[in-house]
Structure formats: structure tokens, C-alpha cells
Design a protein around this motif. Structure first.
Motif, PDB file in Angstrom:
ATOM      1  N   LEU A  92      -3.502   3.911  -0.735  1.00 50.30           N
ATOM      2  CA  LEU A  92      -4.013   3.173  -1.881  1.00 50.30           C
ATOM      3  C   LEU A  92      -3.181   1.935  -2.119  1.00 50.30           C
ATOM      4  N   CYS A  93      -3.790   0.916  -2.669  1.00 57.19           N
ATOM      5  CA  CYS A  93      -3.111  -0.350  -2.948  1.00 57.19           C
ATOM      6  C   CYS A  93      -2.447  -0.289  -4.317  1.00 57.19           C
ATOM      7  N   LYS A 110       0.851  -1.187   0.000  1.00 52.52           N
ATOM      8  CA  LYS A 110       0.000   0.000   0.000  1.00 52.52           C
ATOM      9  C   LYS A 110       0.894   1.247   0.000  1.00 52.52           C
ATOM     10  N   LEU A 111       0.429   2.260  -0.692  1.00 46.79           N
ATOM     11  CA  LEU A 111       1.118   3.547  -0.684  1.00 46.79           C
ATOM     12  C   LEU A 111       0.373   4.491   0.246  1.00 46.79           C
ATOM     13  N   GLN A 112       1.082   5.069   1.178  1.00 44.95           N
ATOM     14  CA  GLN A 112       0.506   6.081   2.058  1.00 44.95           C
ATOM     15  C   GLN A 112       1.033   7.437   1.625  1.00 44.95           C
ATOM     16  N   VAL A 113       0.168   8.242   1.036  1.00 43.95           N
ATOM     17  CA  VAL A 113       0.561   9.509   0.429  1.00 43.95           C
ATOM     18  C   VAL A 113       0.138  10.653   1.334  1.00 43.95           C
ATOM     19  N   ALA A 164      -7.690   7.015  -7.557  1.00 43.33           N
ATOM     20  CA  ALA A 164      -6.352   6.792  -8.118  1.00 43.33           C
ATOM     21  C   ALA A 164      -6.441   6.120  -9.478  1.00 43.33           C
ATOM     22  N   LYS A 165      -5.573   6.545 -10.381  1.00 47.52           N
ATOM     23  CA  LYS A 165      -5.475   5.950 -11.709  1.00 47.52           C
ATOM     24  C   LYS A 165      -4.020   5.572 -11.964  1.00 47.52           C
ATOM     25  N   PHE A 166      -3.780   4.293 -12.234  1.00 46.20           N
ATOM     26  CA  PHE A 166      -2.433   3.803 -12.534  1.00 46.20           C
ATOM     27  C   PHE A 166      -2.295   3.707 -14.054  1.00 46.20           C
ATOM     28  N   THR A 167      -1.218   4.301 -14.584  1.00 47.37           N
ATOM     29  CA  THR A 167      -1.027   4.356 -16.038  1.00 47.37           C
ATOM     30  C   THR A 167       0.330   3.785 -16.415  1.00 47.37           C
TER      31      THR A 167
END
Length: 640
Positions: free
Chosen positions: A123-124, A110-113, A146-149
Motif C-alpha cells: 500500500l502507498c 510503499k509499505l509491503q506488509v 487500508a485506513k490511515f488515521t
């Protein structure tokens, strides 16, 4: 407490039901629904919460008469992005861009921003993500999404006509019927007759361990004995071509090519004309016929040496070289070298060389020159230079006789060449004694298997590989370049080498540092993103598993070939796998250097890094730390 008296009812506590389930690996948070058995007769369907990840546990509970509730029991590592620089596109504070960090486990981490002192987002990282992917966070109605590209690049159509011409280099002239041994003997005789020195103790031969034609001792040779001396007058270089064929040089100067490419084209065109004449002589049987030299100003000695030399070059078929293999079957070359990008380089070279030939052809025709040569001969000439060129006082130098020596399969060559500036001659000297029948080996330089393969078409056993190489192509790491640098500064190739810090890497790290970005994190992301595709490739998995076993036994070892299982032993002998592993080890070494640069103690975990890269790693660690204080030069980063 005793039983309640008859007729009275005891205190009834609410009944609590609780079930714990694990989030499966293929679950997609916010989309996947889980069917949960809550009792013998009931099944509950729940949506996997957005904050959950594969491996997390979800506790579902309710009190009788109340609603179901769920709590995510986090079991995955959390990567704190608090210290990472976020990029806000324009002035819109509702959008943030960041990169998937290097040390994450997609599907688990997980990212903790940190958005602000009062706001954080967690977010995972999905399974399909890889290090360096672009993540865009968008705020909508007090929530963040969140959008991963990931960039995907389609390959262009292969230039079939150009590849077909390159594929023909597998053939020698069947009509010519050239005798290789006789051609070499004529070359030796012509060189000696022109004043060169070729020791009577050597001859052309083919012996183990390479079993590839080279030079062999026919008598005992002593250490320090001079074996070959070829004066510069007989070298084929761009300056010597300009002097011997001034009209051809003038035609080349009228082309639109930049200076370096013009000299390359001139050199190849001249050698191609020699090869065309050699084929004409061989077909006609008249060894004295030569149309080109009637228009050139070469001396009689040069003419004889260069003609005999062209006869030996004409016997090469280049069937082994990756340029030709890629031309014969681009799909097969891509399959063998994936995930490496080297196949694209080999395929692109066919188009580049054909373009060079066409430009030179137009220039010679415009100048009224009769020096036209077919594309096949031009390509053959350029490939001869690619695989035989020396660096003397001129970068591009073909040296007859001396270029018959093979590259040593070990790190200890038996003979070395040198340029004697005072004598203006190439000299080959034995650096140890040789017995009759022993092959004479020199060195083509301390090159990695990747560089050996793209230049000469062969590789060494991995235990003899002196360094590792990887070339970063900016279009494949575009998200990282976009965050850390301006797009216009993200175009040049970046050469990663474990023998030295290349100038291309020096420049890009300094540019990142000047922009106030973290050069260590930049390099880490470049390498992690590039290495990711290797770790997902099933074909090389046995080699990577063998490397892991080697490092389990000795953390500083890279001896993957010693630990590979019996069913995959053939991988050690494959050129493609040797190239792929060279690239993978290069990326690994750079990742370790980034980690070492971040470490507070220089000695901490030093034994866990690749031991063969220790000296280079110290230089790069110093360079990366200097980036924190303004930048570095290659000389300043090299330890005394």
C-alpha cells in the motif's frame, strides 16, 4: 524478404499502441482519473490504480481490436514490514493494525506488509500521513483495504480570568514608586548587620554584554576570593517558613494538597505576605511598618533581611517571562512557538498557580488566619521562586543577595556558589580574577534553551547551548503508545535530554522491552512522529535549511546559525526559534541514537551523527541494546 507477388496480401501484424504517463503528486489512488491523449483525436480516461503512488509511471497499451491494459511501473522505495510486529485487535484475523514507519516519504514510499508466508499486501503511504500514524488493514471479499488515521486534538478554552491576573505581573506598583538601587543597598546593609558577609568589592550594576541588572565588581577581585556568605538562618525555605510562621504552616497542612504542592503553596504564600507588606511600607513611606511579623516568630535579624529582600523582589515586573507573555496574548504565544507545545505549558501554568492560590486561601480562612494575600502577590511570589530558587540542603531555597547574580552567557562563569554543610551557609566564590567594572556571572546549570526559557524566561545564543531538550506528551503520540504499551501505562510525560538519560525515558523503554516489543523502533517512532510537524512548518524552514547546509559541510555539526541566509538572520536572536531548534535537535539526536543502536558496527557512520551528543549517544545506544536482552538501569547504560 521480397515484396509479395501481385494480387497477394502480405502478413498483417496486429497494430500495438502504447502510452506511458506519470502519476501526478496530487493524485489519489482509486479516486483520481487521468485524461490521456492516445492519438490526435482520442482521449482515454483511466482511474489511478490503488497500487500506484505519486511519481510512479503507468504504461497503457492495447493491441488493435483488443482492450486497453495498464501496468504500474514502480519507481518509489518499498518499505518492507516483514519484520514489524502487527497487532490484531481481538480475535479478528480480518483486521490488522500497524504504524507508519519512521523512515518513509509520504506520497512516495510503499509499505509491503507480510500477512503470512503466502500473502503480502502493498500500500502507498499518502501525502497527508506522518510517521506513527495508525494504519488499519481490513480484509473484505478476499481484498485488503487500508485506513490511515491521525489523532487530532482541539485546544480547550483559555482561562481568561486567570490569564488576566498573570498578565498584570507586567506591572510594578505605580503607587509605591520603589527605588531599585536604594532597595538593594538596604538589603546589603541589612544582611551585613545580621552577620552575613557581602564583599565591599561588589555592587548592583548593569553593564554589557547583557545590560541586565546584576552584580558588578567595583574593585579588582582575585581568583578564589569569597564574595558572599549567607547563613541558612536567612534563607527562605519551606522548613524556615514552618518555623517562622507555625500558624500559617498549620493552615497549609489542613489543605487537601499533596505534600510537595503544600510546601510549594506555603512557601509562595509566605513570600506573598512579605511582598504585600513591602508594598504597604512603600506606599505609606514607613519602612518600619510590618503587619505580618507581629504574628510570626522570626528573629530581628531575619525580619530585617527578609523585609529588605521583599523590597527588591517587589521591583520585578516579569514582563519578559513567557508565563506572563502567554497570559497577555495566548494566540500570539502559540503562533510564535508553533510547532512546539511549550505555549500550552505556559498557558496551563496560570490556571495551576491560580488553583494553588485559591486552595491556600480557603485553608487560611478556615483556620481563621488573617494572612490573606491577593492573587497578584501570590503569583509574583511564585514567579520569584521560579526564577531565583537555589538547591541547598532544601530543594526550594531563596537566598537573599546571592540571587542577584546573572547566568553566564557563555559556558565559563566567573563565580560559583556552593552549599557549605558544615558552616550551614551559601557561599559565592570567584573562580577567576575580575577587573573593576566587570560583571560577575554564575551558572544556573547546564540547561538547554528550552529549559532556560520555561524556567527563567531567557535563552542563550545557540552556540553556547550545552544540550537539547524535548518533552514527549503521550496524548500526541497515542497511536504509538497504543501499539507498544497499554493505555494506562502511556500517561506520564517523557523527558528527552541529550545531557543524560532521564528516568522517565528509562522507565518507558523498560516497559516496552518487558512486553516483548522493540524499544529501538518505539523510540524511533516517537521521535519521528514528534519531529514531523517541525519539518512541515514554513516559519522555521529557513533555520532547518541552514541546519541542512551545516551538516552538508560537516555531518557532525549543528551550527545552523552560521549557515542561515541574510534575510533570516533575525531568527537566530528570537527566543522562540531557539527553543524550537533545541527541541528539533533533541529529536534528531534521539533518532540518530536509534539508528546507531540498530547498526552492527559501532564505528559505522559515527561521523554522520551530531558530534556534540557523542558521549550521551553512547549511553543511550548501550541502553537500547540492553533492552533487547531484558532491560537496563541508568547506571548500567553509562559507559565507564
Amino acid at each position: 524478404m521480397g515484396a509479395p507477388p501481385d494480387g497477394q496480401t502480405g502478413l498483417q501484424l496486429p497494430k500495438r499502441l502504447q502510452v506511458v504517463v506519470e502519476v501526478p503528486k496530487n493524485a489519489r489512488p482509486g479516486i483520481t482519473k487521468l485524461a490521456v491523449d492516445v492519438d490526435d483525436e482520442s482521449e482515454l480516461h483511466i482511474l489511478v490504480p490503488m497500487e500506484a503512488a505519486a511519481g510512479d509511471r503507468i504504461r497503457i497499451s492495447k493491441v488493435s481490436g483488443g482492450p486497453w491494459t495498464c501496468v504500474v511501473l514502480k519507481s518509489q522505495p518499498v518499505y518492507d514490514m516483514d519484520s514489524k510486529k502487527l497487532h490484531a485487535p481481538g480475535d479478528d484475523d480480518c483486521k490488522l493494525q500497524l504504524l507508519v514507519p519512521a523512515h518513509v516519504k509520504p506520497g512516495e514510499t510503499k509499505l509491503q506488509v507480510t500477512i503470512s508466508d503466502d500473502e503480502q499486501v502493498q500500500l502507498c503511504v499518502p501525502e497527508y500521513a506522518s510517521p506513527g500514524d495508525l494504519v488499519e488493514l481490513v480484509r473484505t471479499e478476499e481484498q485488503w483495504t487500508a485506513k490511515f488515521t491521525r489523532d487530532r486534538f482541539a485546544l480547550g478554552l483559555d482561562p481568561k480570568s486567570n490569564l488576566a491576573v498573570m498578565a498584570d505581573l507586567a506591572k510594578t506598583s505605580s503607587e509605591a514608586g520603589l527605588d531599585v538601587e536604594a532597595a538593594v543597598e538596604r538589603l546589603f546593609a541589612a544582611a551585613k548587620g545580621a552577620g552575613c558577609f557581602v564583599s565591599p568589592k561588589i555592587k548592583r550594576g548593569c553593564v554589557p554584554p547583557l545590560n541586565i541588572p546584576g552584580l558588578v565588581a567595583v574593585e579588582a577581585i582575585e581568583e578564589g576570593e569569597e564574595l558572599i556568605r549567607i547563613p541558612s538562618a536567612f534563607h527562605i525555605t519551606p522548613p524556615s517558613v514552618e518555623k517562622a510562621a507555625p500558624a500559617l504552616a498549620e493552615a497549609a497542612r489542613s489543605s487537601s494538597l499533596p505534600e510537595l504542592r503544600r510546601l510549594e503553596a506555603l512557601h509562595a504564600f509566605f513570600v506573598a505576605r512579605l511582598l504585600a507588606d513591602a508594598q504597604d511600607r512603600a506606599v505609606s513611606g514607613d519602612l518600619q511598618a510590618s503587619s505580618a511579623f507581629r504574628r510570626w516568630t522570626a528573629t530581628e535579624g531575619q525580619r530585617k533581611v527578609w523585609e529588605a529582600y521583599a523590597d527588591t523582589l517587589l521591583t520585578e515586573d516579569f514582563s519578559y517571562h513567557p508565563f506572563r507573555l502567554a497570559a497577555c496574548s495566548p494566540a500570539e504565544m502559540r503562533r510564535d512557538l508553533t510547532p512546539s507545545q511549550e505555549a500550552e505549558y505556559f498557558i496551563d501554568m496560570a490556571t495551576d498557580l491560580m488553583s494553588l492560590h485559591e486552595t491556600m486561601l480557603r485553608s487560611s480562612e478556615a483556620a481563621g488566619m488573617p494572612e490573606n494575600v491577593e492573587a497578584e502577590m501570590f503569583l509574583r511570589a511564585r514567579m520569584s521562586a521560579q526564577t531565583r530558587v537555589f538547591q541547598t540542603c532544601v530543594d526550594t531555597t531563596l537566598v537573599p543577595v546571592a540571587d542577584l547574580l546573572n547566568h553566564s552567557p557563555t559556558l565559563t562563569p566567573g563565580v560559583l556558589w556552593s552549599w557549605d554543610a558544615e558552616a550551614e551557609a551559601m557561599i559565592v566564590t570567584a573562580v577567576r580574577a575580575h577587573s573593576p567594572g566587570e560583571e560577575l556571572f554564575t551558572t544556573y546549570g547546564a540547561r538547554s534553551n528550552m529549559l532556560l526559557y520555561r524556567t527563567y524566561g531567557f535563552t542563550l545564543h545557540p552556540k553556547e547551548e550545552p544540550s537539547f531538550t524535548y518533552i514527549i506528551r503521550p496524548h500526541l503520540v497515542r497511536p504509538i503508545m497504543k501499539i507498544f504499551m497499554d493505555d494506562e501505562e502511556a500517561r506520564p510525560l517523557i523527558l528527552l535530554e541529550t545531557s543524560h538519560i532521564d528516568d522517565s525515558l528509562c522507565q518507558v523503554l523498560n516497559k516496552v522491552a518487558r512486553k516483548g516489543s522493540d524499544a529501538i523502533e518505539f523510540l524511533r517512532l516517537l521521535c519521528a512522529r514528534s519531529r514531523w510537524s517541525y519539518e512541515q512548518d514554513d516559519r522555521i524552514r529557513p533555520a532547518l535549511d541552514a541546519l541542512a547546509r551545516a551538516r552538508d559541510a560537516d555531518p557532525g555539526s549543528h551550527a545552523w546559525w552560521k549557515h542561515i541566509d541574510e534575510t533570516h538572520k533575525e531568527l537566530v536572536q528570537q527566543d522562540s526559534v531557539r527553543v524550537i531548534m533545541s527541541e528539533y535537535l533533541c529529536l534528531t539526536a534521539h533518532l540518530e541514537a536509534a539508528d546507531a543502536a540498530d547498526a552492527s558496527d559501532d564505528a559505522a557512520d559515527a561521523g554522520s551523527y551530531l558530534s556534540s551528543c557523542e558521549a550521551w549517544r553512547k549511553s543511550l545506544v548501550k541502553a537500547l541494546r540492553l533492552c533487547k536482552t531484558g532491560g537496563f538501569s541508568i547506571s548500567s547504560a553509562t559507559p565507564a
